[in-house]
Design a protein around this motif. Structure first.
Motif, mmCIF file in Angstrom:
data_model
loop_
_atom_site.group_PDB
_atom_site.id
_atom_site.type_symbol
_atom_site.label_atom_id
_atom_site.label_comp_id
_atom_site.label_asym_id
_atom_site.label_seq_id
_atom_site.Cartn_x
_atom_site.Cartn_y
_atom_site.Cartn_z
ATOM 1 N N THR A 142 -52.899 62.732 59.073
ATOM 2 C CA THR A 142 -53.826 62.286 60.284
ATOM 3 C C THR A 142 -55.002 63.158 60.561
ATOM 4 O OG1 THR A 142 -52.263 60.971 61.128
ATOM 5 C CG2 THR A 142 -54.266 61.071 62.417
ATOM 6 N N GLU A 143 -56.121 63.054 60.631
ATOM 7 C CA GLU A 143 -57.239 63.760 60.949
ATOM 8 C C GLU A 143 -58.129 63.078 61.907
ATOM 9 O OE1 GLU A 143 -59.227 64.018 56.919
ATOM 10 O OE2 GLU A 143 -61.103 64.290 58.196
ATOM 11 N N VAL A 144 -58.584 63.891 63.033
ATOM 12 C CA VAL A 144 -59.665 63.342 64.041
ATOM 13 C C VAL A 144 -61.098 63.242 63.601
ATOM 14 C CG1 VAL A 144 -60.157 63.646 66.454
ATOM 15 C CG2 VAL A 144 -57.731 63.911 65.671
ATOM 16 N N ALA A 145 -61.784 62.397 63.877
ATOM 17 C CA ALA A 145 -63.207 62.220 63.760
ATOM 18 C C ALA A 145 -63.809 63.677 64.292
ATOM 19 C CB ALA A 145 -63.689 61.080 64.178
ATOM 20 N N HIS A 146 -64.705 64.225 63.377
ATOM 21 C CA HIS A 146 -65.210 65.590 64.003
ATOM 22 C C HIS A 146 -66.546 65.265 64.998
ATOM 23 C CE1 HIS A 146 -68.074 64.400 60.740
ATOM 24 N NE2 HIS A 146 -68.870 65.144 61.238
ATOM 25 N N LYS A 147 -66.923 64.046 65.213
ATOM 26 C CA LYS A 147 -67.976 63.865 66.349
ATOM 27 C C LYS A 147 -67.939 62.382 66.884
ATOM 28 C CE LYS A 147 -72.203 63.758 63.780
ATOM 29 N NZ LYS A 147 -73.489 64.252 63.649
ATOM 30 N N ALA A 148 -68.298 62.268 68.102
ATOM 31 C CA ALA A 148 -68.047 60.867 68.666
ATOM 32 C C ALA A 148 -69.508 59.983 68.356
ATOM 33 C CB ALA A 148 -67.868 61.169 70.169
ATOM 34 N N ALA A 149 -69.799 59.882 67.032
ATOM 35 C CA ALA A 149 -70.803 59.189 66.569
ATOM 36 C C ALA A 149 -70.343 57.586 66.840
ATOM 37 C CB ALA A 149 -70.918 59.352 64.926
ATOM 38 N N LYS A 150 -71.374 56.631 66.564
ATOM 39 C CA LYS A 150 -71.049 55.338 66.469
ATOM 40 C C LYS A 150 -69.818 55.024 65.610
ATOM 41 C CE LYS A 150 -75.637 53.896 67.724
ATOM 42 N NZ LYS A 150 -77.194 53.260 67.148
ATOM 43 N N PHE A 151 -69.128 53.924 66.109
ATOM 44 C CA PHE A 151 -67.443 53.765 65.466
ATOM 45 C C PHE A 151 -67.890 53.320 63.931
ATOM 46 C CE2 PHE A 151 -64.971 52.521 69.207
ATOM 47 C CZ PHE A 151 -64.369 53.753 69.297
ATOM 48 N N GLY A 152 -69.247 52.466 63.685
ATOM 49 C CA GLY A 152 -69.642 52.182 62.110
ATOM 50 C C GLY A 152 -69.792 53.581 61.629
ATOM 51 N N GLN A 153 -70.256 54.609 61.946
ATOM 52 C CA GLN A 153 -70.450 55.874 61.441
ATOM 53 C C GLN A 153 -69.294 56.405 61.057
ATOM 54 O OE1 GLN A 153 -73.635 58.603 62.766
ATOM 55 N NE2 GLN A 153 -74.815 56.670 63.104
ATOM 56 N N GLN A 154 -68.284 56.456 62.176
ATOM 57 C CA GLN A 154 -66.967 56.925 62.045
ATOM 58 C C GLN A 154 -66.244 56.337 60.827
ATOM 59 O OE1 GLN A 154 -64.891 58.494 65.397
ATOM 60 N NE2 GLN A 154 -66.585 57.850 66.642
ATOM 61 N N ILE A 155 -66.373 55.087 60.802
ATOM 62 C CA ILE A 155 -65.671 54.460 59.633
ATOM 63 C C ILE A 155 -66.269 54.751 58.349
ATOM 64 C CG2 ILE A 155 -65.359 51.950 58.654
ATOM 65 C CD1 ILE A 155 -65.294 50.815 61.506
ATOM 66 N N LYS A 156 -67.577 54.683 58.470
ATOM 67 C CA LYS A 156 -68.365 55.391 56.987
ATOM 68 C C LYS A 156 -67.681 56.712 56.702
ATOM 69 C CE LYS A 156 -72.220 52.449 56.120
ATOM 70 N NZ LYS A 156 -73.019 52.516 57.599
ATOM 71 N N GLN A 157 -67.216 57.753 57.639
ATOM 72 C CA GLN A 157 -67.043 58.979 57.550
ATOM 73 C C GLN A 157 -65.490 58.910 56.742
ATOM 74 O OE1 GLN A 157 -66.579 61.458 60.959
ATOM 75 N NE2 GLN A 157 -65.069 62.673 59.913
ATOM 76 N N ALA A 158 -64.641 57.853 57.307
ATOM 77 C CA ALA A 158 -63.184 57.629 56.537
ATOM 78 C C ALA A 158 -63.599 57.195 54.988
ATOM 79 C CB ALA A 158 -62.673 56.637 57.419
ATOM 80 N N GLU A 159 -64.352 56.574 54.981
ATOM 81 C CA GLU A 159 -64.666 55.688 53.595
ATOM 82 C C GLU A 159 -65.016 56.562 52.570
ATOM 83 O OE1 GLU A 159 -67.480 52.542 54.212
ATOM 84 O OE2 GLU A 159 -66.082 51.061 53.493
ATOM 85 N N LEU A 217 -45.626 75.062 54.748
ATOM 86 C CA LEU A 217 -47.368 75.325 54.901
ATOM 87 C C LEU A 217 -47.845 74.159 54.385
ATOM 88 C CD1 LEU A 217 -47.293 79.002 53.919
ATOM 89 C CD2 LEU A 217 -47.383 78.078 56.584
ATOM 90 N N ARG A 218 -47.573 73.552 53.223
ATOM 91 C CA ARG A 218 -48.267 72.492 52.608
ATOM 92 C C ARG A 218 -48.018 71.437 53.588
ATOM 93 N NH1 ARG A 218 -47.040 69.857 46.769
ATOM 94 N NH2 ARG A 218 -48.424 68.056 46.969
ATOM 95 N N ARG A 219 -46.869 70.978 54.070
ATOM 96 C CA ARG A 219 -46.602 69.797 54.687
ATOM 97 C C ARG A 219 -47.452 69.818 56.004
ATOM 98 N NH1 ARG A 219 -41.268 70.117 53.967
ATOM 99 N NH2 ARG A 219 -40.986 71.319 55.982
ATOM 100 N N VAL A 220 -47.233 70.929 56.564
ATOM 101 C CA VAL A 220 -48.051 70.874 57.939
ATOM 102 C C VAL A 220 -49.679 71.000 57.753
ATOM 103 C CG1 VAL A 220 -48.674 72.323 60.000
ATOM 104 C CG2 VAL A 220 -46.353 72.340 59.209
ATOM 105 N N PHE A 221 -50.086 71.696 56.764
ATOM 106 C CA PHE A 221 -51.600 71.276 56.531
ATOM 107 C C PHE A 221 -51.976 70.043 56.180
ATOM 108 C CE2 PHE A 221 -51.292 76.324 54.922
ATOM 109 C CZ PHE A 221 -51.376 76.648 56.365
ATOM 110 N N GLU A 222 -51.141 69.363 55.335
ATOM 111 C CA GLU A 222 -51.545 68.133 54.797
ATOM 112 C C GLU A 222 -51.355 67.159 55.886
ATOM 113 O OE1 GLU A 222 -49.795 67.358 51.163
ATOM 114 O OE2 GLU A 222 -51.018 68.611 50.032
ATOM 115 N N LEU A 223 -50.251 67.345 57.039
ATOM 116 C CA LEU A 223 -50.347 66.481 57.960
ATOM 117 C C LEU A 223 -51.720 66.383 58.848
ATOM 118 C CD1 LEU A 223 -46.686 66.737 59.078
ATOM 119 C CD2 LEU A 223 -47.599 64.759 58.201
#
Lengths: 443, 443
Positions: A373-390, B25-31
């Motif tokens: 899992t990663e967290v969006a790097h900035k609080a852009a509009k949700f549409g932009q955050q979805i594009k970032q994931a895409e 390390l790989r597991r943590v970095f990829e999570l």
């Protein structure tokens, strides 16, 4: 800055394909009890040259700050060009600490000092398995090497493979039975059948002193191939007999007969395979990939009874080496890739910068259950955050409730657009979404 | 043949420890969604020298068959000495194909052309994580790097670690607030506190033109450490003010405050840490291992706002690099190891050579369910086959029924001697027996 020819580098989505291949190989090799070893990247130049069958295409090393005495010392180091010379050295150096037969796999980069203009790899990754005995090594080690590599090749995301197995005792015994004086010379000539028409090879054989009938018989032998042990009868039908030939036929029939049928790989006895330039003493392997025959053999090896020796012992070995870069780089160039450029299965959207701690907390709860899992790097509009994931190929976007509200968490599959309420402590995506998936080229 | 000093190689049981560390390390970095990248082992010598903070201790390469023109061409290649210069080059080269912020991990060997007699590593493995932005990189990337590496360090089979975090803006701002003209020079002097007594450092500071009071204040700042944000008040108590100092304190408090408590790792703000010789612009990291302080920092990094640039963009970055060989090789020398020299959890005994197919079949049935298994290499007495398993650290020996009998399969835990009937299609060992287990040194 421009890319260096011969030193391939992959983009993250391509590297995911390579990781998939490396993980698969490791899993198969370890299920069969092969231990992993890494050797240093360098060997003394002398060691490399004394084993050399590679036209001395090696890179030597020099400390930039080397003193004159150092440079003259004659103990030049060079980068290894395969993993066979290093493991032979490692086995001798650590013989007292190893258990024999020593079964190891090794996946590392190797380097060849090719001329820059040739456009061939100068750095590439190989995966080797070998079984090394002390003084003796039972023949069933050859069978095992074929079985394990066959199983490993079967799970690769690549076109159909043909594992071609031959035995130099069959060739040598047959030539001796024909009355040929120098069977090794004949093997080297027959080995050219890949690149030279049969007529030309025949002429080279008669030029080397063989009679027309002898040359004809050599070519007839090289024409024999079979996916089962029926090749034995085909060889016998040529009417040549010799003890060494009989031993070779027994050995080859054992290896071919013992290979379990696996999807995507045809195992075949192929008497054209001689590996004329190598030091093999029995079983030999080569492998062709359908549609990529011009690559030559992408997985080769065999038995060598004199892999290494020290003052007290000899170390016979049998092994096979898969050229991972050789195999993958052309397939990646033709469009093989993965569905994402990151390991993340989920992107946690950010409502605003102040609620980053909330999003990070949701991410940790998913990670605790094995979801990358990663967290969006900035609080852009949700549409932009979805594009970032895409753009990264991340299949899910998670929306935490706005801070201070008691709203629900929800998660959207951005491929289908379907969005549902979800609990960060229990939601799970399908297993296939947890890791990058291989995408075959659309041709 | 003798071992090459500075090029450590591991025995299989030791390599299992390294694999455990690499997998963790790989597991943590990829999570955390970091993508894996590998860069080629070589860079143009010019690139390495222009970034050089390593006294030019690099290995240059030369093709053994190089022509004179090639050798004169000035495009000498050299082995990379870290993973930071390569990733900066990779980012610029592939900027159009990457998504920013680009979060990657990279685990590779690096080489340093140390003088042979120094006994320092000349080849070693590093694990790096970095976040690279295009033109801008939000500060929370520094927080994330600290969190992720803290979590990664927490799962390592090593003594207690202390992740020391500082911020060059705190130091620089404090020195500026004191009225010091050349804060970078002061940073370099204070950086010597690790090796030089405080009195001597103070003298170096006054020699560099600082007043006694200024030098005293610099040393007082370097004495501040805290496992929470209380360091902020300690700094303020020294009565120095400056805008840059305020920014630095805010940043450092954010990083230290955001690190989740994890077992085995103390996260601390430590204002002695300056990394005076590197090009960091804000957050800096170092890491000490309890009982192994003489190794120096085993995991270091920080923020650099000028990691790389091309004609159109700058690429600010933040990252940290774990010295895997530096960490593990001393621990392995002190007895850290694993319980086996092979991946195998089970050795299938061989009743006689004729029933090898039976034993191989049992092995395949166990492997199909994920149990690493090998077959005894010869049909010795069962006592000897058990010893063979024991010497490799394999916990279980499986006895198939003698060929032609309808006897039972049975499996023996050779640690307890307990033997039970078992079904090759359903028997499972405890999960902890499936993979090699780490064995702490018995001290």
């Amino acid at each position: 800055m421009s890319k260096l020819s011969g030193f391939p580098e992959l983009l993250p989505a391509e590297r995911n394909v390579e990781l998939y291949v490396l993980d698969h190989l490791r899993r198969v090799f370890e299920l069969h009890g092969f231990a992993n070893v890494e050797t240093r990247a360098v060997e003394p130049l002398e060691t490399l040259l004394s084993k050399g069958e590679i036209d001395k295409e090696v890179y030597t090393l020099r400390r930039l700050q080397a003193t004159d005495e150092e440079s003259d010392a004659g103990d030049t180091l060079a980068l290894h060009y395969d993993l066979t010379v290093p493991i032979a050295r490692y086995v001798v150096e650590n013989a007292n600490a190893l258990e024999f037969p020593f079964r190891r796999y090794q996946i590392q980069k190797v380097w060849r000092g090719e001329r820059p203009q040739q456009g061939r790899f100068r750095e590439f990754t190989q995966a080797d398995i070998d079984i090394v005995g002390r003084d003796t090594l039972p023949f069933h080690a050859d069978v095992e090497i074929a079985q394990v590599m066959g199983e490993a090749l079967a799970g690769l995301p690549v076109p159909h493979l043909t594992l071609q197995i031959s035995n130099r005792k069959v060739l040598e015994g047959f030539y001796l039975g024909l009355g040929v004086a120098d069977p090794v010379a004949v093997m080297r000539i027959v080995d050219k059948l890949d690149k030279v028409p049969a007529d030309a090879v025949k002429k080279m054989l008669t030029d080397a002193g063989l009679s027309d009938d002898q040359a004809h018989a050599c070519l007839a032998l090289a024409d024999i191939r079979a996916t089962d042990t029926s090749f034995v009868e085909q060889v016998r039908a040529l009417g040549v007999t010799h003890d060494v030939l009989e031993t070779g036929l027994d050995e080859l029939a054992s290896v071919v007969g013992a290979c379990r049928p696996v999807d995507g790989v045809t195992v075949t006895a192929d008497l054209r395979i001689a590996r004329g330039l190598d030091y093999y003493t029995g079983t030999v392997f080569e492998t062709r990939m359908a549609g990529y025959e011009s690559l030559g053999s992408i997985c080769s090896g065999g038995r060598y009874d004199q892999l290494a020796a020290d003052n007290r012992n000899t170390y016979p070995g049998t092994g096979i080496s898969l050229g991972i870069s050789r195999l993958l780089v052309p397939l990646l160039a033709d469009g093989l890739t993965s569905d994402r450029s990151v390991p993340s299965a989920v992107l946690i959207a950010l409502v605003d910068e102040e609620s980053r701690a909330t999003s990070t907390d949701v991410a940790q709860r998913l990670r605790a259950r094995g979801i990358p899992t990663e967290v969006a790097h900035k609080a852009a509009k949700f549409g932009q955050q979805i594009k970032q994931a895409e753009r990264r190929g991340i299949p899910y976007v998670w929306f935490p409730p706005a801070a201070g509200t008691d709203g629900q968490h929800s998660v959207r599959d951005i491929r289908s657009g379907e969005q549902r309420d979800a609990d960060p402590d229990s939601w799970l995506p399908p297993t296939t979404d947890l890791t990058p998936q291989i995408k075959e080229p659309t041709s």
